[in-house]
Write an enzyme that holds these catalytic residues in place. Sequence first.
Site, PDB file in Angstrom:
ATOM      1  N   LYS A  12     -13.267  16.685 -15.424  1.00 18.80           N
ATOM      2  CA  LYS A  12     -12.718  18.076 -15.247  1.00 18.80           C
ATOM      3  C   LYS A  12     -12.622  18.109 -13.257  1.00 18.80           C
ATOM      4  CE  LYS A  12     -14.839  19.197 -19.437  1.00 18.80           C
ATOM      5  NZ  LYS A  12     -15.927  20.695 -19.692  1.00 18.80           N
ATOM      6  N   HIS A  95      -7.089  20.394 -24.411  1.00 18.83           N
ATOM      7  CA  HIS A  95      -8.328  20.471 -24.237  1.00 18.83           C
ATOM      8  C   HIS A  95      -8.086  21.710 -23.622  1.00 18.83           C
ATOM      9  CE1 HIS A  95     -12.579  20.850 -22.216  1.00 18.83           C
ATOM     10  NE2 HIS A  95     -12.601  19.630 -22.609  1.00 18.83           N
ATOM     11  N   GLU A  97      -9.875  24.159 -22.794  1.00 17.80           N
ATOM     12  CA  GLU A  97      -9.744  24.316 -21.160  1.00 17.80           C
ATOM     13  C   GLU A  97      -8.130  24.778 -20.869  1.00 17.80           C
ATOM     14  OE1 GLU A  97     -12.309  22.132 -19.370  1.00 17.80           O
ATOM     15  OE2 GLU A  97     -14.118  22.797 -20.094  1.00 17.80           O
ATOM     16  N   GLU A 167     -13.423  18.334 -30.546  1.00 17.58           N
ATOM     17  CA  GLU A 167     -14.489  18.830 -29.052  1.00 17.58           C
ATOM     18  C   GLU A 167     -14.573  20.800 -29.555  1.00 17.58           C
ATOM     19  OE1 GLU A 167     -14.949  17.110 -25.672  1.00 17.58           O
ATOM     20  OE2 GLU A 167     -13.095  18.384 -25.456  1.00 17.58           O
ATOM     21  N   GLY A 173     -19.924  22.508 -22.918  1.00 21.33           N
ATOM     22  CA  GLY A 173     -21.036  22.146 -21.848  1.00 21.33           C
ATOM     23  C   GLY A 173     -21.810  23.493 -21.520  1.00 21.33           C
ATOM     24  N   SER A 213     -21.216  18.364 -24.814  1.00 24.17           N
ATOM     25  CA  SER A 213     -22.459  17.465 -24.820  1.00 24.17           C
ATOM     26  C   SER A 213     -23.329  16.716 -25.430  1.00 24.17           C
ATOM     27  CB  SER A 213     -23.489  19.394 -25.000  1.00 24.17           C
ATOM     28  OG  SER A 213     -23.043  20.382 -24.618  1.00 24.17           O
ATOM     29  N   GLY A 234     -17.752  14.944 -20.816  1.00 25.63           N
ATOM     30  CA  GLY A 234     -17.865  16.043 -19.873  1.00 25.63           C
ATOM     31  C   GLY A 234     -19.069  16.388 -19.108  1.00 25.63           C
TER      32      GLY A 234
HETATM   33  P1  PGA Z   1     -19.677  18.363 -22.284  1.00 26.12           P
HETATM   34  O1  PGA Z   1     -18.046  18.267 -22.410  1.00 26.12           O
HETATM   35  O2  PGA Z   1     -20.013  16.938 -22.577  1.00 26.12           O
HETATM   36  O3  PGA Z   1     -19.626  18.430 -20.457  1.00 26.12           O
HETATM   37  O4  PGA Z   1     -19.511  19.660 -23.305  1.00 26.12           O
HETATM   38  C1  PGA Z   1     -17.038  17.865 -23.001  1.00 26.12           C
HETATM   39  C2  PGA Z   1     -15.369  17.920 -22.675  1.00 26.12           C
HETATM   40  O5  PGA Z   1     -15.296  19.301 -22.082  1.00 26.12           O
HETATM   41  O6  PGA Z   1     -14.858  17.138 -22.845  1.00 26.12           O
END
Ligand code: PGA
Length: 248
Positions: A12, A95, A97, A167, A173, A213, A234
Amino acid sequence: MARRRIIAGNWKMNKTPSEAVALVAELKDLVKNDDVDVVYCVPAIDIVPVAEAVKGTNVHVGAENFYIVDNGAFTGEISAPMLKDAGVEYVIIGHSERRDIFGENDILINQKVKKAFASGLTPILCCGESLALRKADTYKEWIERQITWDLDGVTADQVKKLVIAYEPIWAIGTGETATADQAEEVCGLIRKLIAKLYDQATADEVRIQYGGSMNAGNAAELLSKENIDGGLIGGASLKPDFGKIVNA
Ligand code: PGA
């Protein structure tokens, strides 16, 4: 069908170039595993130093994003030929995001998948539902619609090389991981959808990751599931824990 495991870190917007090189050095011995594809998807400015730092190791370099045109007046963007020239092999596309914060829709994501393949990059195509869709029990239809749109016009031979990352947004996160059974349910559903859209041989080859996570404590159980071929990680990809996930 034995699919090769793929464990990818999604850094990220973390790590300056010098911090990135230090992290590669810190993880170098921890991520050794000849049976797994290990990928670091890193911020654009870290690509060149990370590509240099992983030379001679088992780590592949990925980007977190790119734009669909090779060059021109697209201020702030980075192109597939730029990524290729810098040694990038994989690119994260769609993704949550990028979808939620930067407004990327499935039309653009579909164009990116096709452009990545045309440019010799392997897409890591992300999909996943919000907590509201999970609670409303409409997540399966949502995921099927995302994948169907995102793969419009993509050939079976390309899908065989594709990586899909499931995801669930509520698990990203947040420290709240989908249970192994919840993750397996959707990864299995995605594989069935690929069989329906293409054929069984294609469904048997496409690699499907879980992300959200994933950490050193839960990776082994998630990765033991039949339809989970790897992880997109992440937070835990920035720590020595990443080595434990690679070797889970
Ligand atoms: P995370 O993120 O492992 O921090 O939950 C995964 C991702 O967004 O690819």
